[in-house]
Design a protein around this motif. Structure first.
Motif, mmCIF file in Angstrom:
data_model
loop_
_atom_site.group_PDB
_atom_site.id
_atom_site.type_symbol
_atom_site.label_atom_id
_atom_site.label_comp_id
_atom_site.label_asym_id
_atom_site.label_seq_id
_atom_site.Cartn_x
_atom_site.Cartn_y
_atom_site.Cartn_z
ATOM 1 N N LEU A 375 0.824 -1.218 0.000
ATOM 2 C CA LEU A 375 0.000 0.000 0.000
ATOM 3 C C LEU A 375 0.852 1.259 0.000
ATOM 4 C CD1 LEU A 375 -2.835 -1.011 2.516
ATOM 5 C CD2 LEU A 375 -2.862 -1.087 0.018
ATOM 6 N N ASP A 376 1.987 1.227 0.706
ATOM 7 C CA ASP A 376 2.870 2.403 0.718
ATOM 8 C C ASP A 376 3.544 2.612 -0.637
ATOM 9 O OD1 ASP A 376 2.301 3.088 3.337
ATOM 10 O OD2 ASP A 376 3.974 1.952 4.183
ATOM 11 N N LEU A 377 3.882 1.502 -1.323
ATOM 12 C CA LEU A 377 4.579 1.597 -2.610
ATOM 13 C C LEU A 377 3.625 1.830 -3.781
ATOM 14 C CD1 LEU A 377 7.197 -1.294 -2.200
ATOM 15 C CD2 LEU A 377 7.626 1.169 -2.103
ATOM 16 N N ASN A 378 2.346 1.487 -3.587
ATOM 17 C CA ASN A 378 1.354 1.647 -4.661
ATOM 18 C C ASN A 378 0.158 2.441 -4.137
ATOM 19 O OD1 ASN A 378 2.396 -0.445 -6.872
ATOM 20 N ND2 ASN A 378 2.571 -1.427 -4.867
ATOM 21 N N PRO A 379 0.308 3.752 -4.036
ATOM 22 C CA PRO A 379 -0.784 4.570 -3.494
ATOM 23 C C PRO A 379 -2.048 4.453 -4.340
ATOM 24 C CG PRO A 379 1.268 5.830 -3.665
ATOM 25 C CD PRO A 379 1.470 4.562 -4.432
ATOM 26 N N GLY A 380 -3.185 4.575 -3.669
ATOM 27 C CA GLY A 380 -4.455 4.544 -4.383
ATOM 28 C C GLY A 380 -5.028 3.159 -4.526
ATOM 29 N N LEU A 381 -5.984 3.027 -5.434
ATOM 30 C CA LEU A 381 -6.750 1.797 -5.585
ATOM 31 C C LEU A 381 -5.900 0.620 -6.046
ATOM 32 C CD1 LEU A 381 -9.537 0.493 -5.449
ATOM 33 C CD2 LEU A 381 -9.953 1.284 -7.796
ATOM 34 N N LEU A 382 -4.847 0.871 -6.848
ATOM 35 C CA LEU A 382 -4.007 -0.214 -7.359
ATOM 36 C C LEU A 382 -3.426 -1.044 -6.224
ATOM 37 C CD1 LEU A 382 -2.543 -1.709 -9.624
ATOM 38 C CD2 LEU A 382 -0.721 0.038 -9.487
ATOM 39 N N GLY A 383 -2.907 -0.376 -5.202
ATOM 40 C CA GLY A 383 -2.310 -1.095 -4.079
ATOM 41 C C GLY A 383 -3.305 -2.021 -3.408
ATOM 42 N N TYR A 384 -4.517 -1.545 -3.223
ATOM 43 C CA TYR A 384 -5.532 -2.377 -2.571
ATOM 44 C C TYR A 384 -5.933 -3.557 -3.450
ATOM 45 C CZ TYR A 384 -5.880 1.301 0.899
ATOM 46 O OH TYR A 384 -5.585 2.188 1.894
ATOM 47 N N LYS A 385 -5.970 -3.364 -4.768
ATOM 48 C CA LYS A 385 -6.306 -4.468 -5.665
ATOM 49 C C LYS A 385 -5.223 -5.549 -5.616
ATOM 50 C CE LYS A 385 -9.430 -2.265 -8.978
ATOM 51 N NZ LYS A 385 -9.736 -2.037 -10.400
ATOM 52 N N ILE A 386 -3.960 -5.123 -5.504
ATOM 53 C CA ILE A 386 -2.870 -6.100 -5.384
ATOM 54 C C ILE A 386 -3.032 -6.905 -4.102
ATOM 55 C CG2 ILE A 386 -0.375 -6.386 -5.118
ATOM 56 C CD1 ILE A 386 -0.025 -3.884 -6.869
ATOM 57 N N VAL A 387 -3.340 -6.221 -3.004
ATOM 58 C CA VAL A 387 -3.545 -6.893 -1.717
ATOM 59 C C VAL A 387 -4.708 -7.879 -1.808
ATOM 60 C CG1 VAL A 387 -4.264 -6.559 0.686
ATOM 61 C CG2 VAL A 387 -2.542 -5.055 -0.312
ATOM 62 N N PHE A 388 -5.817 -7.464 -2.407
ATOM 63 C CA PHE A 388 -6.968 -8.359 -2.548
ATOM 64 C C PHE A 388 -6.607 -9.568 -3.406
ATOM 65 C CE2 PHE A 388 -9.856 -4.370 -2.187
ATOM 66 C CZ PHE A 388 -9.614 -4.337 -0.819
ATOM 67 N N GLY A 389 -5.766 -9.370 -4.432
ATOM 68 C CA GLY A 389 -5.348 -10.478 -5.280
ATOM 69 C C GLY A 389 -4.519 -11.504 -4.520
ATOM 70 N N ILE A 390 -3.618 -11.024 -3.640
ATOM 71 C CA ILE A 390 -2.810 -11.928 -2.825
ATOM 72 C C ILE A 390 -3.703 -12.701 -1.858
ATOM 73 C CG2 ILE A 390 -0.980 -12.041 -1.083
ATOM 74 C CD1 ILE A 390 0.248 -9.556 -2.404
ATOM 75 N N MET A 391 -4.670 -12.010 -1.273
ATOM 76 C CA MET A 391 -5.616 -12.679 -0.374
ATOM 77 C C MET A 391 -6.394 -13.767 -1.109
ATOM 78 S SD MET A 391 -6.964 -9.218 1.559
ATOM 79 C CE MET A 391 -8.364 -9.983 2.407
ATOM 80 N N ALA A 392 -6.762 -13.505 -2.375
ATOM 81 C CA ALA A 392 -7.476 -14.504 -3.169
ATOM 82 C C ALA A 392 -6.617 -15.742 -3.401
ATOM 83 C CB ALA A 392 -7.911 -13.892 -4.502
ATOM 84 N N CYS A 393 -5.330 -15.543 -3.627
ATOM 85 C CA CYS A 393 -4.415 -16.683 -3.806
ATOM 86 C C CYS A 393 -4.356 -17.536 -2.545
ATOM 87 C CB CYS A 393 -3.016 -16.182 -4.169
ATOM 88 S SG CYS A 393 -2.898 -15.435 -5.809
ATOM 89 N N PHE A 394 -4.306 -16.887 -1.393
ATOM 90 C CA PHE A 394 -4.299 -17.627 -0.132
ATOM 91 C C PHE A 394 -5.599 -18.422 0.040
ATOM 92 C CE2 PHE A 394 -1.130 -14.374 1.556
ATOM 93 C CZ PHE A 394 -0.074 -15.275 1.584
ATOM 94 N N ALA A 395 -6.723 -17.813 -0.323
ATOM 95 C CA ALA A 395 -8.012 -18.504 -0.199
ATOM 96 C C ALA A 395 -8.050 -19.735 -1.103
ATOM 97 C CB ALA A 395 -9.148 -17.552 -0.539
ATOM 98 N N PHE A 396 -7.508 -19.619 -2.316
ATOM 99 C CA PHE A 396 -7.473 -20.746 -3.252
ATOM 100 C C PHE A 396 -6.632 -21.886 -2.685
ATOM 101 C CE2 PHE A 396 -5.573 -22.992 -6.877
ATOM 102 C CZ PHE A 396 -6.724 -23.397 -7.545
ATOM 103 N N CYS A 397 -5.457 -21.555 -2.133
ATOM 104 C CA CYS A 397 -4.598 -22.581 -1.526
ATOM 105 C C CYS A 397 -5.296 -23.228 -0.328
ATOM 106 C CB CYS A 397 -3.272 -21.965 -1.078
ATOM 107 S SG CYS A 397 -2.223 -21.391 -2.426
ATOM 108 N N GLY A 398 -6.035 -22.419 0.445
ATOM 109 C CA GLY A 398 -6.769 -22.954 1.583
ATOM 110 C C GLY A 398 -7.815 -23.963 1.148
ATOM 111 N N ALA A 399 -8.475 -23.710 0.028
ATOM 112 C CA ALA A 399 -9.477 -24.645 -0.483
ATOM 113 C C ALA A 399 -8.851 -25.998 -0.803
ATOM 114 C CB ALA A 399 -10.151 -24.059 -1.723
ATOM 115 N N ILE A 400 -7.664 -25.977 -1.392
ATOM 116 C CA ILE A 400 -6.973 -27.225 -1.744
ATOM 117 C C ILE A 400 -6.624 -28.012 -0.474
ATOM 118 C CG2 ILE A 400 -4.878 -28.196 -2.749
ATOM 119 C CD1 ILE A 400 -4.881 -25.853 -4.730
#
Length: 421
Positions: A375-400
């Motif tokens: 979030l500090d390196l990517n100000p604005g909405l882009l940073g939050y979208k990157i964070v949400f994408g990483i969270m989605a990857c964790f959720a996918f691994c959790g499903a497996i």
């Protein structure tokens, strides 16, 4: 159904679980004041949480060896009182390194000395068919305590002017509460309160598997631990919904603290009973419930990434983030319940909880810092979208992982039924 005595003990354990983390989780209600008066960036707050989690992870590993041996009454009361004393030190407004030092010690007092023993005490109050409900209502109770105490601290903050004095007063309030709970536990709790009779099969298991290596070699416990790992990796991201609404939706500062409390505490009151009852009554399996909710979380995060946040009203944004948070809290309510579902020996429950906590809470060592720096390196909405994408990857691994866990528990149940026949 629990007896009156067990309900009283359950209430005391809930009070402990709902107060001890108020100071380490100061960011939940006071994220903006922490930035202002401790002079911290997003990344530095993340670093404090990661240092805390690094010490916590080491502490959980060490607690594998003493969680079933130390007297609960003394260990839990000392950990609560020590946490309160650290909070009092925080009111001196230490610098960045002082903050890191305090949050590191929180890892010892709150987690290493308290959490595995607390979880074991809760688990022992019921049988294997009641674990989802026990942990579900435990999370609900914690949510009620969390919400009352946090909103009270926010009221104290406002009463003293919503400035530096109010911030200090809020910390003093948290410290006094947790010290009082520690004193109550010391005088009220007895070592035999949560003891459950061990059946013949458990006695045989205890005699034949006295070594800690039996816990470390149990693949089911490792799968449970990694299930917790991926739930917690997603959960860490919920903290950053607070600055997300402030920065992207321009949520007024006056509402940021209240949203943080709702996001982190009120959702426990919803997630606890929902997760516990669905897993026990409908699916009859906490591990299956985790599997399905991981899949739902993955899809929800993808939707959250694609939504047009710049043109959405703030209350819709709040509804979306709180709705997703509710899903995660239903998972948190039951992510240790598979230990009871898998019929882990009561003699090894404390060690299993410690190992599950050691692996399961490890994401906090790096996720808070990772999300904060993104979030500090990517100000604005882009940073939050990157964070949400990483969270989605964790959720996918959790499903497996949860699919593998469900298969293993089902196999174990079939073997036990065949042995009984």
């Amino acid at each position: 159904m629990l007896t009156k005595k067990k309900w009283a003990l359950f209430s005391l354990l809930t009070l402990c679980g709902g107060t001890i983390y108020k100071l380490p989780s100061l960011k939940d209600a006071f994220y903006i004041p922490m930035q202002e008066y401790f002079h911290l960036t997003n990344g530095q707050i993340g670093n404090a949480m990661s240092v805390n989690s690094f010490v916590t992870t080491i502490g959980f590993f060490l607690s594998i060896y003493f969680a079933d041996k130390l007297p609960r009454r003394y260990t839990m009361s000392v950990s609560l009182i020590a946490t309160g004393l650290l909070g009092i030190y925080l009111t001196t407004m230490p610098g960045y390194w002082g903050i890191l030092f305090v949050w590191a010690l929180f890892g010892v007092t709150c987690d290493m000395l308290n959490w595995p023993i607390l979880l074991k005490s809760v688990s022992r109050l019921g049988n294997s068919e009641q674990q989802g409900r026990l942990f579900g209502f435990f999370e609900t109770g914690r949510g009620i305590v969390d919400t009352i105490v946090a909103f009270s601290a926010l009221a104290v903050f406002a009463w003293f002017g919503s400035g530096l004095l109010g911030f200090k007063a809020g910390i003093w309030f948290y410290s006094a509460i947790v010290i009082c709970v520690g004193i109550i536990i010391f005088f009220v709790m007895k070592e035999t309160d949560a003891a459950e009779p061990v059946d013949v099969s458990e006695k045989r298991d205890a005699q034949s598997n006295t070594s800690m290596t039996s816990v470390l070699k149990d693949k089911t416990i490792w799968l449970i631990a990694f299930n917790v790992f991926f739930v917690y990796a997603v959960y860490c991201g919920l903290t950053f919904f607070i600055p997300f609404l402030n920065n992207i939706y321009l949520l007024p500062v006056a509402l940021v603290g209240a949203y943080g409390i709702i996001n982190q505490y009120c959702l426990k009151m919803i997630g606890g009973p929902v997760g516990g009852l669905i897993s026990d009554k409908i699916l009859k399996s906490p591990s299956k419930y985790l599997c399905y909710t991981f899949m739902v979380s993955f899809v929800a995060l993808l939707v959250l990434i694609m939504l047009p946040h710049e043109s959405m009203p703030v209350y819709l944004g709040m509804a979306c983030t709180l709705g997703f948070g509710a899903i995660v809290f239903t998972q948190r309510a039951v992510f240790f319940a598979p230990i009871g579902e898998a019929k882990i020996s009561e003699n090894h429950t404390g060690a299993a909880m410690a190992l599950g906590s050691f692996i399961g809470y490890a994401p906090a060592m790096f996720c808070f810092s990772l999300y904060g720096y993104i979030l500090d390196l990517n100000p604005g909405l882009l940073g939050y979208k990157i964070v949400f994408g990483i969270m989605a990857c964790f959720a996918f691994c959790g499903a497996i992982v949860s699919v593998l866990l469900v298969k293993r528990i089902n196999h174990t149940k079939k073997v036990l039924k065949a042995a009984e026949a």
